[in-house]
Design a protein around this motif. Sequence first.
Motif, PDB file in Angstrom:
ATOM      1  N   UNK A  32     -31.651 -13.567  10.189  1.00  0.00           N
ATOM      2  CA  UNK A  32     -31.169 -14.783  10.827  1.00  0.00           C
ATOM      3  C   UNK A  32     -32.311 -15.364  11.658  1.00  0.00           C
ATOM      4  N   UNK A  33     -32.662 -16.561  11.385  1.00  0.00           N
ATOM      5  CA  UNK A  33     -33.724 -17.290  12.083  1.00  0.00           C
ATOM      6  C   UNK A  33     -35.074 -16.594  11.931  1.00  0.00           C
ATOM      7  N   UNK A  92     -18.585  -5.653  18.668  1.00  0.00           N
ATOM      8  CA  UNK A  92     -19.455  -5.814  19.843  1.00  0.00           C
ATOM      9  C   UNK A  92     -19.031  -4.938  21.021  1.00  0.00           C
ATOM     10  N   UNK A 108     -25.603 -18.251  11.426  1.00  0.00           N
ATOM     11  CA  UNK A 108     -25.261 -17.430  12.596  1.00  0.00           C
ATOM     12  C   UNK A 108     -23.763 -17.187  12.682  1.00  0.00           C
ATOM     13  N   UNK A 158     -30.336  -9.691  17.140  1.00  0.00           N
ATOM     14  CA  UNK A 158     -29.811 -10.088  15.829  1.00  0.00           C
ATOM     15  C   UNK A 158     -29.644  -8.866  14.936  1.00  0.00           C
ATOM     16  N   UNK A 169     -21.281 -16.625  22.400  1.00  0.00           N
ATOM     17  CA  UNK A 169     -22.269 -16.872  21.358  1.00  0.00           C
ATOM     18  C   UNK A 169     -23.599 -16.196  21.688  1.00  0.00           C
ATOM     19  N   UNK A 170     -24.268 -15.759  20.661  1.00  0.00           N
ATOM     20  CA  UNK A 170     -25.652 -15.325  20.824  1.00  0.00           C
ATOM     21  C   UNK A 170     -26.500 -16.333  20.074  1.00  0.00           C
ATOM     22  N   UNK A 202     -28.230 -12.811   3.074  1.00  0.00           N
ATOM     23  CA  UNK A 202     -28.537 -14.179   3.501  1.00  0.00           C
ATOM     24  C   UNK A 202     -29.889 -14.172   4.205  1.00  0.00           C
ATOM     25  N   UNK A 245     -23.050 -14.464  10.355  1.00  0.00           N
ATOM     26  CA  UNK A 245     -23.502 -13.172  10.899  1.00  0.00           C
ATOM     27  C   UNK A 245     -22.666 -12.727  12.093  1.00  0.00           C
ATOM     28  N   UNK A 246     -21.748 -13.565  12.558  1.00  0.00           N
ATOM     29  CA  UNK A 246     -20.914 -13.197  13.703  1.00  0.00           C
ATOM     30  C   UNK A 246     -21.601 -13.410  15.033  1.00  0.00           C
ATOM     31  N   UNK A 247     -22.733 -14.109  15.032  1.00  0.00           N
ATOM     32  CA  UNK A 247     -23.429 -14.348  16.304  1.00  0.00           C
ATOM     33  C   UNK A 247     -22.832 -15.536  17.041  1.00  0.00           C
ATOM     34  N   UNK A 248     -22.372 -16.522  16.295  1.00  0.00           N
ATOM     35  CA  UNK A 248     -21.692 -17.664  16.888  1.00  0.00           C
ATOM     36  C   UNK A 248     -20.245 -17.649  16.414  1.00  0.00           C
ATOM     37  N   UNK A 249     -19.387 -18.193  17.265  1.00  0.00           N
ATOM     38  CA  UNK A 249     -17.968 -18.215  16.898  1.00  0.00           C
ATOM     39  C   UNK A 249     -17.575 -19.625  16.457  1.00  0.00           C
ATOM     40  N   UNK A 270     -26.606  -7.036  16.170  1.00  0.00           N
ATOM     41  CA  UNK A 270     -25.296  -7.632  15.939  1.00  0.00           C
ATOM     42  C   UNK A 270     -24.895  -7.562  14.462  1.00  0.00           C
TER      43      UNK A 270
END
Lengths: 333, 539
Positions: A100-101, B359, A65, B350, B537-538, A171, A68-72, B353
Amino acid sequence: MVHNGAGYFGIEDMRSAMEKILEIKELTRSFGNKVVVDHISFDVNSGEICGFLGPNGSGKTTTIKMIAGMLFPDSGTISVCGHDVETDFEAAMANVGGIVENPDSYGDFSGRMNLELAAKVRGVSEKRIDEVIRIVGLENRINEKVKRYSLGMKQRLGIAHALLSEPRFLMFDEPTNGLDPAGIRDFRRTIKRLAHEEGIGVLVSSHMMTEMELLCDKVVIIEKGKLMGISDIDLFKNGAAEGDVMQYKLVVSSADDARRIITEKLGDVVRDVNRKARSSKELWEVDIEVEEDDIPMLVKALVCEDVEVWMVEPMGVSLEDAYINATGGGAIG
Amino acid sequence: MAKFKAVFSNEMRKIFHKKYVTLMIVLVYVVATALGLVLSAGHEYVNDDVDAQQNYENAIEDKRELGAWLDEQDEIFAANGVTVLTSTTGMFYLDKLGVYARACTLIEEVEEYGLGIMVNDYRREVLDMINMLKRRLICYDRIKDYTITAELKGKREMICPIFDEADRAKNYEEMERLEKGLSVDGFAAYIEMKKQDINDPKGNPVIGGIASATNVRQKAFYRDTILEILDIMLEQNITGEYPSHAKFHQDAGRLVEVKWFLHENIKTFGGDELTADTRKALEDEAATIENKMHSGYYNRGKWLNDEFTKDGTIVVARLMLFVGNILITLLVMIIAAGIISKEIETGAVKMLIIVPVKRWKIYSAKVLSLALIATAMTAVLAGWVIVLMGIVFGFGELHLYTSSWGVLSFEAFVLLYALLQLLSTLWYMMVAVSFSTIIRNTAGSITAGIGLLVLSLVGMIFGDTVMNPAILSYVPSICASTLADSVLPHLCKMTDYESIACFGVELGFDGIFTLCYVAVLLVGMVWSARDSFCRRDIK
């Protein structure tokens, strides 16, 4: 010729084909007081399929994640094709495709409409949409609403999404989850072709060790957020580097002669001798511990003394065994 | 930019893919059209009113004359060292000219009795009047200047006993009771109470804003006339429930005033003796009002009796826009409530993003798509209102809209009214988007948004205005009406000094609310976009 999504490499480009596609340095992320990813660093090169292994809760999905830029991340850097995900997001993501997931899409839309939405943003042609639909084998169901899809079909659509823009880095998080055997085989073939023929770097996280064994070129193992090792898959399974002593199984016609000859040539290297089961012939399995370079000499000596050699097989452990050995049984991190 | 356009186009596609969106869009126009047709049915348009523009210009001219007269009075006051305060009690039902007439009365009182005048209301017209009185204002009760209040307190007895706080509160109470409409029994009790008040020697007869008789003779005259009017009100159940009832009240006030003029043989409160012509005109006016009262004229047709036909197009247009706007707001809010949260709930985020688009661009594209839908729907609604009213009443017959700040063509009025409503819709949209982004729960966001809308509608029902252009919520309505009062006159290029002064005064007081409105929008957008979407966060 190697296709990189933006054009075709010539001979010159082939030299740089093994460049680092994904580069992770000292990546760290915590949730509250719990450090989920702890200073991990690894690379994925072009043309390489990298298995990302670890027990549940070890930080695999968190890492994906973050890619993928979803989490920092709290600290550390991730770059894709030289572009930092945090500071140069658009350029980095232009090279990324993946799941992702779970392979979630817009349920009220048909599979094709979902692909069209993604294609529009990525500037992909209608022709390419048809192409990826063919690759994942969804031609007959692509116009149905996604909410009617089975998990396997959603997975196929997710893979189609990932492949859509011909990215240089792919990925996947549990990509074969829900796929039928034919789907798993097709996925494996497609990914291998993309990696090995077109030079794409692939990161795959999965718990299906047999599948990973067939798919991956190298493995990255994390446990409790920490990097446990990075290795070529064969070396990881066998637990030995080149020149190290390894176990081999010899299938021969005479146990006594074989034991005598081997001991004469290499000393006390025979570990076990058993009658081969389920065989109409009288054959014996002799387990030995030798270096790989000794095998030709040993086979020659046996044959010269009229001992029939039916098979020489390295006794490497399966990826699953190696993984369980490495992670201590896969306790949840 | 190309990627932003692509995301924007995707967002539009996603929105219009939902079936309920199409249904709601159709519903907005069907309901608005049905409402317009039903309200206009059997309606005979009568355009026998004085031309609105001419009327307005006459009013401006009258005010100029009045201003000149006031200048003369200034000198008299200054010479006699009289402190001039003003009172506006009981002016709720007066039109603009009525307010000026009232101002004249007050000035006359000052001149005759050396009384002060206290301002205790803050209506637009009052501000006009204050300005007319030009710096004679000593105390304005919304300005909490305790020094001045103390000065006023010392003079209160001298000023006029009827202007004390209790009287003022009672007047407000009466007004509220009238506006809300009472049950038949309750109304009878109300009339009875009012009669008793009027018969109280210390009481001050008030009807249609005509109040504060300055001597016993005038008070007695007012009382008798008002008692007759109260009987008519009771008999015809003029509860104040409908606009026509408010018109009754206003005309009743005028009747009292005209009768007093005739009785005293004066032209205005501060004016000359009546000539034969003016007497005849006043007698005709009084007779017309009395005929209307006795014939039940004000109780006919409820919303759209003949008297109101001249404003019929405006009334119907307002209702169409008002109801249409509520539906548009609902639709936009429902979409907005799921704009981020729905994608997170379903996991589709997802796919959203992992695209080479930042964003903030995704967020902006989403908000912009919604804002455009709201704008387009409102614009189409406004256009349709103009066309439908044109078809029903005739395009050449659409009424001019007259207000204290100017005259607008019907078309311009509808467009401006729709613009103010759009502001309200956008405010609600941002509330829902912010909820969706911050709490990331669609059901919660819808509940919160609709809850706020219902709360505002309840506020409207119990509030003191009907069909305010942006009544859908307190804050937007305050701000939108402030914009209407402050900015529109400016746009209309008003030249009269009173309105320009009012512009300044209102901008000072209510500008804060306008700034709050803009600030809420901006803070909501920035907070929800930056901290709750772009940098969050997502999982």
